[in-house]
Design an enzyme around this catalytic site. Structure first.
Site, PDB file in Angstrom:
ATOM      1  N   LYS A   1       0.736  -1.183  -0.042  1.00 30.38           N
ATOM      2  CA  LYS A   1       0.028  -0.053   0.127  1.00 30.38           C
ATOM      3  C   LYS A   1       0.891   1.248   0.098  1.00 30.38           C
ATOM      4  CE  LYS A   1       0.898   1.370   4.597  1.00 30.38           C
ATOM      5  NZ  LYS A   1       1.653   2.258   4.844  1.00 30.38           N
TER       6      LYS A   1
ATOM      7  N   ASP B   1      -2.996  -1.899  10.059  1.00 27.49           N
ATOM      8  CA  ASP B   1      -2.899  -1.648   8.468  1.00 27.49           C
ATOM      9  C   ASP B   1      -3.400  -3.123   8.165  1.00 27.49           C
ATOM     10  OD1 ASP B   1      -1.776   0.675   8.584  1.00 27.49           O
ATOM     11  OD2 ASP B   1       0.043   0.247   7.907  1.00 27.49           O
TER      12      ASP B   1
HETATM   13  O1  C5P Z   1      -0.258  -1.916  14.459  1.00 24.22           O
HETATM   14  P1  C5P Z   1       0.824  -2.416  14.447  1.00 24.22           P
HETATM   15  O2  C5P Z   1       1.341  -3.308  15.436  1.00 24.22           O
HETATM   16  O3  C5P Z   1       1.173  -2.617  12.958  1.00 24.22           O
HETATM   17  O4  C5P Z   1       1.730  -0.938  14.765  1.00 24.22           O
HETATM   18  C1  C5P Z   1       3.172  -1.012  15.086  1.00 24.22           C
HETATM   19  C2  C5P Z   1       3.641   0.018  16.039  1.00 24.22           C
HETATM   20  O5  C5P Z   1       3.319   1.352  15.385  1.00 24.22           O
HETATM   21  C3  C5P Z   1       2.763   0.074  17.440  1.00 24.22           C
HETATM   22  O6  C5P Z   1       3.341  -0.686  18.312  1.00 24.22           O
HETATM   23  C4  C5P Z   1       2.780   1.485  17.821  1.00 24.22           C
HETATM   24  O7  C5P Z   1       3.954   1.830  18.457  1.00 24.22           O
HETATM   25  C5  C5P Z   1       2.628   2.482  16.456  1.00 24.22           C
HETATM   26  N1  C5P Z   1       1.373   2.801  15.984  1.00 24.22           N
HETATM   27  C6  C5P Z   1       0.911   3.927  16.782  1.00 24.22           C
HETATM   28  N2  C5P Z   1      -0.388   4.124  16.306  1.00 24.22           N
HETATM   29  C7  C5P Z   1      -1.296   3.461  15.400  1.00 24.22           C
HETATM   30  C8  C5P Z   1      -0.395   2.454  14.479  1.00 24.22           C
HETATM   31  C9  C5P Z   1       0.836   1.964  15.175  1.00 24.22           C
HETATM   32  O8  C5P Z   1       1.472   4.417  17.611  1.00 24.22           O
HETATM   33  N3  C5P Z   1      -2.477   4.131  14.933  1.00 24.22           N
END
Ligand code: C5P
Length: 305
Positions: free
Chosen positions: A11, A136
Site C-alpha cells: 500500500k 494496517d
Molecule cells: O498496529 P501495528 O502493530 O502494526 O503498529 C506497530 C507500532 O506502531 C505500534 O506498536 C505503535 O507503536 C505504532 N502505532 C501507533 N499508532 C497507530 C499504529 C501504530 O502508535 N495508529
C-alpha cells in the site's frame, strides 16, 4: 498436497495525518491509503503439525511470527483447531519501508485461509481478525482506496485513483514504525495535510486535485540525513514530471504519481542508477472481489495434485 498462492499487494499513503495519542498507546490516524501492484506472494499448504513459515530473502523475527498469530486468531474466530500449516513468503516488497509489506503478507494469508476454510466468512469478520494482528492489516485485506481512521483499522471505501503510473523508491535505510511514532510531538507545530481535500478529489476522480494534496506528517520528523535523501528522491521524481511525490507511511519509501503517458519509466531508470530498490507500479482495486494478477498469479491457484 494441494497448495494455494495469492498476491500480497503493498500500500501507499496518498495522505497521512496523525491527530493525537490515544489512551491505549496507539495514535489516532486519518489517512488515505491505496493498494498498489508491487506485491509479495504468499503460498499456503496444509502440511505436518503446527505452523511453519519460510521466507526467502528476509530473516524471520524470533518468537511467534505475525503470520502464526494471524492463523491462530483466524481458527479461534472459526472455533476450530488449527490444522498443520506451512506458509511460504516470496518477498519483493521492501520491509520497514512504509509500504505495509508485512501487513500485506498477513492479509494475503488471511484471505487464503478464508478461501480454503471459511468461504462464507464476511469480509468484516476477516478484517476484524486482521485488526488484532496489525493496524494496517484490515486495509491490506480490503485493498482499493480507503480513508483509514482510528488506529488505521476504521475504513471508509473511496473510489480508486484515476488511471496513472507509480514509481516507488526505497532508499538504503530503514525507519521502523514504532520509533517513528515516538518522534511525533503534539505541540501545535505539526502541519496537517488536507485529508478532506484528498478525499474530495478522489471522489471527483480529479488526479491533479489529489496530487496537490499528497502529504505525510512523518516527513516533518525526519532527521537531517534522512530528509536529504527523501528530498533528493522527490526532486528526481518531480523533475521527471511526477504530478506529486511523497513518503509513504512511516517511510522511508517514496512514491511518485505520473499520468499514464508520463515518464515513469525514465524516472525509475534514473533512480535505479542510485538505489537498489526501485519499482514501477499501478494502483490496484479491491482484493477480495478482484485479486491481483501478479506473478505468481493472484487468483488463488491450486498447485500440485
Ligand atoms: O498496529 P501495528 O502493530 O502494526 O503498529 C506497530 C507500532 O506502531 C505500534 O506498536 C505503535 O507503536 C505504532 N502505532 C501507533 N499508532 C497507530 C499504529 C501504530 O502508535 N495508529
Amino acid at each position: 498436497m494441494a497448495g494455494y498462492r495469492q498476491a500480497a499487494p503493498a500500500k501507499i499513503n496518498l495522505a497521512l495525518d496523525i491527530l493525537g495519542r490515544r489512551p491505549d498507546g496507539y495514535h489516532e490516524m486519518r489517512m488515505v491509503m491505496h493498494a498498489v501492484s508491487l506485491c509479495d506472494a504468499v503460498f499456503l499448504e496444509e502440511a505436518g503439525e503446527g505452523f511453519s513459515l519460510f521466507a526467502e530473502g528476509i530473516v524471520l523475527p524470533a518468537g511467534k511470527t505475525l503470520e502464526q498469530r494471524a492463523a491462530e486468531a483466524f481458527f479461534a474466530a472459526l472455533g476450530r483447531p488449527m490444522p498443520g500449516l506451512r506458509v511460504t513468503l516470496e518477498k519483493k516488497t521492501p520491509a520497514y519501508a512504509g509500504l505495509g509489506g508485512g501487513s500485506a503478507d498477513v492479509a494475503a494469508l488471511l484471505r487464503l485461509l478464508r478461501e480454503k476454510y471459511a468461504p462464507a466468512m464476511p469480509r468484516e469478520e476477516l478484517e476484524a481478525v486482521g485488526g488484532q494482528i496489525g493496524s494496517d492489516v484490515p486495509f491490506c485485506i480490503r485493498g482499493g482506496a480507503a480513508l483509514a481512521e482510528g488506529r488505521g483499522e476504521v475504513l471508509t471505501d473511496l473510489p480508486p485513483l484515476p488511471e496513472c503510473r507509480l514509481v516507488i523508491c526505497k532508499p538504503d535505510f530503514d525507519l521502523p514504525t514504532g520509533p517513528m511514532f515516538a518522534r511525533i510531538r503534539f505541540d501545535g507545530s505539526l502541519p496537517h495535510p488536507d485529508v478532506e481535500g484528498m478525499v474530495a478529489a478522489l471522489n471527483r476522480g480529479d488526479l491533479n486535485g489529489m496530487a496537490k494534496r499528497t502529504g505525510n506528517v512523518f516527513e516533518t520528523v525526519l532527521e537531517l540525513a534522512e530528509r536529504r535523501e527523501i528530498e533528493s528522491i522527490k526532486e528526481i521524481l518531480l523533475r521527471r514530471g511526477a504530478l506529486a511525490a511523497a513518503m509513504s507511511g512511516s517511510g522511508p519509501a517514496v512514491f511518485g504519481i505520473f499520468v499514464p503517458d508520463g515518464d515513469a519509466a525514465g524516472a525509475a531508470e534514473e533512480l535505479k542508477r542510485r538505489y537498489a530498490q526501485v519499482f514501477e507500479a499501478k494502483p490496484v482495486g479491491r482484493l477480495m472481489q478482484d485479486p491481483v494478477p501478479c506473478p505468481p498469479q493472484g487468483e488463488p491457484e491450486r498447485i500440485g495434485s
